[in-house]
Design a protein around this motif. Structure first.
Motif, short mmCIF file in Angstrom:
data_model
loop_
_atom_site.label_atom_id
_atom_site.label_comp_id
_atom_site.label_asym_id
_atom_site.label_seq_id
_atom_site.Cartn_x
_atom_site.Cartn_y
_atom_site.Cartn_z
N GLU A 30 -9.60 5.03 5.45
CA GLU A 30 -8.77 4.12 4.67
C GLU A 30 -7.36 4.69 4.47
OE1 GLU A 30 -11.88 4.96 4.06
OE2 GLU A 30 -12.94 3.05 4.23
N SER A 31 -7.27 6.01 4.19
CA SER A 31 -5.94 6.61 4.04
C SER A 31 -5.17 6.52 5.34
CB SER A 31 -6.04 8.09 3.67
OG SER A 31 -6.90 8.26 2.61
N LYS A 84 -3.37 3.32 5.93
CA LYS A 84 -2.09 3.23 5.22
C LYS A 84 -1.04 4.11 5.88
CE LYS A 84 -4.67 3.45 1.10
NZ LYS A 84 -4.95 4.50 0.12
N GLY A 85 -1.52 5.09 6.60
CA GLY A 85 -0.59 6.04 7.22
C GLY A 85 -0.27 5.67 8.66
N ASP A 112 -4.42 5.51 -5.96
CA ASP A 112 -3.58 6.57 -5.42
C ASP A 112 -2.73 7.21 -6.50
OD1 ASP A 112 -4.44 6.47 -2.96
OD2 ASP A 112 -2.71 5.47 -2.06
N GLU A 155 0.81 -1.21 0.00
CA GLU A 155 0.00 0.00 0.00
C GLU A 155 0.84 1.25 0.00
OE1 GLU A 155 -2.24 -0.91 3.43
OE2 GLU A 155 -3.94 -1.66 2.31
N HIS A 172 -3.80 9.35 12.75
CA HIS A 172 -3.22 9.88 11.51
C HIS A 172 -3.39 11.39 11.45
CE1 HIS A 172 -1.58 9.38 7.56
NE2 HIS A 172 -2.59 10.03 7.01
N TRP A 182 0.52 14.12 -0.80
CA TRP A 182 0.44 12.97 0.09
C TRP A 182 0.02 13.41 1.47
CZ3 TRP A 182 2.44 11.59 4.71
CH2 TRP A 182 2.28 10.25 5.07
N TYR A 242 -3.59 14.41 1.68
CA TYR A 242 -4.51 13.45 1.04
C TYR A 242 -5.05 13.95 -0.28
CZ TYR A 242 -4.27 11.91 5.73
OH TYR A 242 -3.77 11.54 6.93
N TYR A 243 -4.19 14.38 -1.10
CA TYR A 243 -4.54 14.82 -2.45
C TYR A 243 -5.47 16.02 -2.46
CZ TYR A 243 -2.77 10.11 -2.80
OH TYR A 243 -2.02 9.00 -2.62
N ASN A 256 -13.06 7.74 2.58
CA ASN A 256 -11.65 7.57 2.19
C ASN A 256 -10.64 7.95 3.27
OD1 ASN A 256 -12.08 6.54 -0.33
ND2 ASN A 256 -12.21 8.56 -1.28
N SER A 257 -11.05 8.82 4.21
CA SER A 257 -10.07 9.28 5.20
C SER A 257 -9.64 8.14 6.11
CB SER A 257 -10.65 10.40 6.06
OG SER A 257 -10.99 11.46 5.24
#
Ligand SMILES: Nc1nc2c(ncn2[C@@H]2O[C@H](COP(=O)(O)OP(=O)(O)OP(=O)(O)O)[C@@H](O)[C@H]2O)c(=O)[nH]1
Length: 791
Positions: A499-500, A503-504, A36, A29, A390, A67, A70-71, A496-497
């Motif tokens: 989920e991001s 990964k973070g 991404d 990921e 995060h 990044w 978050y885009y 999405n937050s």
């Protein structure tokens, strides 16, 4: 709900079972899933477009920003704009008419005689050398140069010499009164020259002139001091008393070796035998009070240069004073009998010097039995918790909201923050600013260091440790977590937050706190307002996180999920607004906090306090340290040993929650006012311990580690609390069985993520270490471990 901190890491199967899978997944990921990559690609193009050509920002910086946010293109653009101010095209200086003419004339000279003259206006020839002769020729026909001889003025420039008036003034007295004063002064000077040792009382009537003299003239030697006794520099005795303390007065800064140099610099160097030029220095000398408070002026900088530059910049007054005094003190001549005024000044300064900090009396201990005092005290429970999660998931906002709703901060303060946040276009961060207080944190909207605050509920006094979420500041997060009894993991429920975050740092933070011994975790599913307080979203997040947290070693009974919104305040202190979450029957966040059992206090153990913060320069308390007592107890008058320096200090005072206390026990966050120790011996992360049972300085240790990433013989950083030190994993001793801890393989070549192993770590410097450590490399956490033996 039981909440006990265990000493050993017993890595059960279920604690680590899924690490390999999780980490394999994570690695993939981190590299970026196709979605991404598409977002990054599109985002980059949009950011570049928005920045245009006036901002020089590299692709890497754009990617980092995207990044980080978050885009979010607009956030990234505003961050990058702040990062690099636009490049202003250099404006060519417009040549003046005069220059144009001069240049043109120069060109004319270069022109061949038969070449035609250019039409007026003269074209600008930038860079052509100026020729005054040609310029004059060019203007020779202009009418304003055709003045008759008798009308031509004669302008003579007087050298700029400062006059002996308070604000400079003109060279000549401008009024009759001033002329009179000047005449009187001249007379006085003549008188003085004729009879230098005459009765000084004769000078007293002319105070104004004497003041001017003092301002303008610093005659060297004792006579000056004597003459201007009432306003003169303090005696050498006073100066001695007013020397700067051995460390500079600057609060809250980590001591460093350079501090030694700083403190050396503050002592004025041996004065040179400089003969100052009289009547030229306009600077007033510092008052006696200023000298006592600040110490003598540092004459080591600039004075030499300035004295060379010209008479206006002759030796500064402070240097003159120091020179005069050193001369005075070295002089073998008998000193003139001090006059009454001098005596009075010295009397005051002596009295003040007796109040000086250095002369603090010995601290007496009440010899209390702290255990008994604690048992009979009706103190509220105290607990500290770290807020993790995060970046941008709303940790600071949630804590700001909690403090506001509990009335720890008032409406006025919040309104002020709102106004300030509005002013820089960050209105949504007003609540976060309750916690994030540095200008960097506020302008970037990112927490950098641990922010602390406290509040009380009916049952408990809580200390908040708000950790930064950004991956760059994980060492600070580790420092915060090391002080905590339990943790609040904040998760952004937004689409999405969550989920991001997985990964973070959501998972990394959870693993770290668990590795550091935290067992109790409240998961605040935040920003529920953004998902319409959806039960489905809450359940989805709870389920996913439960699975992960169980695999990370948290027992399900010690983990609670609370849906809330820091921004609106729903279910933080007050129950959610009517109709928003009819499906939720659980407690509010504060109720959950209150229900958390505090850690069992290790009062009977030897004292251990890891220094979290250092404050220097206080008037009554020149040196204070703050931190949580991890074990043992202390009281005013106790001697403590600071490690690694091995220096002893005496506890002069204790503060708990801003109130003075006689004693403190394990689990409490305290501020200790110390004496009998030079601050250069104290740094963040140092450990205060009992001299009879000190912590060992460790140069190498063997630890049982749980690997989060591949571990090889490699360079790492060892973290414990605020301490971190460069080290090397020098030997992989064995792989261990996760459940039993038995050796399954000796001397493995590498340790896989999720595996438990025994390794030897060599540290670059000897530091006080025991218990749990975190190993990091290249900006990521590679393992957490428990020290088994050390040397
Ligand atoms: N809609 C909504 N926005 C929120 C909520 N909580 C925080 N935010 C917004 O999220 C942004 C980030 O909030 P912060 O509190 O700074 O986040 P953080 O987790 O403390 O960030 P770091 O400390 O830098 O990791 C801000 O714009 C907040 O206004 C919430 O409950 N609802």
């Amino acid at each position: 709900m039981s909440h006990r901190r265990t000493k050993g890491i017993e890595f059960d199967d279920d604690e680590v079972a899924d690490y390999s899978d999780e980490y394999a997944e994570d690695t993939q990921e981190q590299e970026g899933i196709p979605e991404d990559q598409v977002r990054m690609h599109e985002g980059k193009a949009q950011v570049k477009k928005a920045l245009g050509s006036s901002y020089s920002v590299s692709d890497k910086e754009i990617e980092e920003a995207l990044w980080h946010y978050y885009y979010d293109v607009s956030k990234s653009v505003s961050y990058l704009k702040n990062l690099r101010p636009p490049q202003q095209p250099k404006k060519l200086k417009q040549a003046s008419r005069f220059d144009q003419a001069a240049n043109s004339a120069a060109n004319a000279q270069r022109r061949k005689p038969d070449e035609p003259l250019p039409a007026y206006p003269v074209p600008i020839a930038i860079g052509t050398p100026f020729s005054s002769v040609l310029a004059r020729d060019f203007f020779k026909d202009t009418p304003w140069l055709q003045l008759p001889e008798h009308r031509r003025g004669n302008i003579s420039l007087e050298p700029v010499i400062p006059q002996l008036r308070l604000l400079g003034g003109s060279s000549k007295p401008s009024s009759k009164l001033a002329a009179l004063a000047a005449a009187r002064k001249k007379k006085e000077e003549e008188k003085r020259a004729a009879a230098p040792t005459t009765d000084t009382s004769a000078q007293l009537p002319d105070r104004a002139i004497s003041l001017l003299d003092r301002l303008g003239s610093k005659a060297s030697g004792g006579s000056c001091t004597e003459k201007n006794a009432p306003l003169s520099a303090p005696s050498s005795h006073v100066l001695e008393q007013a020397r700067p303390r051995p460390y500079p007065v600057r609060p809250k800064k980590e001591p460093s070796t350079s501090r030694l140099e700083e403190s050396k610099e503050t002592v004025p160097p041996a004065p040179e035998a400089t003969k100052p030029e009289p009547l030229l220095d306009m600077k007033a000398e510092p008052s006696t009070f200023a000298r006592i408070m600040v110490g003598p002026h540092d004459s080591s900088h600039g004075s030499q240069n300035r004295s060379k530059e010209g008479s206006f910049f002759s030796v500064p007054p402070d240097d003159v004073v120091v020179n005069a005094q050193s001369k005075g003190s070295k002089s073998d001549e008998p000193k003139a009998k001090p006059r009454e005024t001098e005596k009075a000044t010295n009397g005051i300064t002596e009295a003040v010097s007796q109040l000086s900090i250095g002369a603090s009396p010995r601290v007496k201990s009440k010899n209390l039995n702290v255990r008994e005092e604690f048992d009979k005290s009706d103190q509220k429970k105290s607990a500290s918790f770290v807020v993790i999660g995060h970046v941008d998931h709303g940790k600071s906002t949630l804590m700001g909201r909690l403090l506001y709703d509990l009335k720890v901060i008032d409406q006025r303060s919040l309104d002020k923050l709102r106004k300030e946040a509005d002013a820089i276009g960050k209105s949504s961060f007003a609540l976060a600013w309750v916690m994030d207080q540095t200008s960097e944190e506020r302008s970037r909207g990112v927490t950098v260091d641990i922010a602390t605050n406290s509040f009380e509920t009916e049952k408990t006094r809580f200390t908040i440790l708000d950790a930064p979420g950004h991956r760059d500041f994980i060492p600070n997060m580790i420092a915060g977590a090391s002080q905590a009894d339990f943790a609040i993991l904040v998760i952004d429920a937004g689409t999405n937050s969550f989920e991001s975050g997985l990964k973070g740092q959501t998972k990394e933070h959870a693993l770290l706190v668990r590795s550091m011994g935290v067992q109790r975790l409240i998961v605040a599913v935040n920003k529920m307002d953004m998902v319409s307080w959806s039960e489905d979203r809450f359940q989805e997040i709870s389920q996913q996180m439960s699975a992960f947290l169980t695999s990370a070693g948290f027992q399900p009974k010690n983990v609670t999920f609370v849906p809330c919104s820091g921004l609106t305040g729903g279910n933080v202190v007050n129950p959610p607004a009517e109709g928003t979450m009819p499906w939720y029957t659980g407690q509010t966040l504060v109720q959950e906090l209150d229900a958390s059992e505090t850690t069992k206090r290790a009062i009977e153990q030897p004292l251990r306090l890891s220094i979290f913060d250092i404050f220097r320069g206080g008037v009554t308390n020149p040196l204070s340290v703050a931190g949580r007592i991890a074990a043992g107890s202390l009281q005013v008058g106790d001697q403590v040993l600071a490690m690694p320096s091995g220096e002893k200090a005496t506890i002069k005072g204790i503060e708990i929650d801003n109130a003075a206390a006689d004693w403190a026990v394990a689990g409490q966050m305290v501020t200790l006012h110390l004496t009998d120790i030079d601050p250069v011996h104290l740094r963040y992360g140092d450990v205060l311990c009992s001299p009879s049972n000190p912590i060992k300085n460790v140069k190498s240790f063997t630890a049982k580690i749980l690997a989060f990433e591949h571990v090889l013989p490699m360079s790492v950083e060892v973290h414990q609390g605020r301490l971190n030190v460069a080290a090397t994993v020098s030997r992989l001793v064995a792989l261990l069985d996760k459940a039993t801890g038995e050796v399954t393989k000796k001397k493995p070549r590498a340790i896989q993520p999720g595996a438990v192993a025994r390794v030897v770590v060599e540290l670059e410097n000897a530091i006080p270490l025991e218990g749990r450590v975190i190993l990091r490399a290249g900006g990521s956490t590679v393992a957490a471990g428990l020290i088994e033996s050390s040397s």
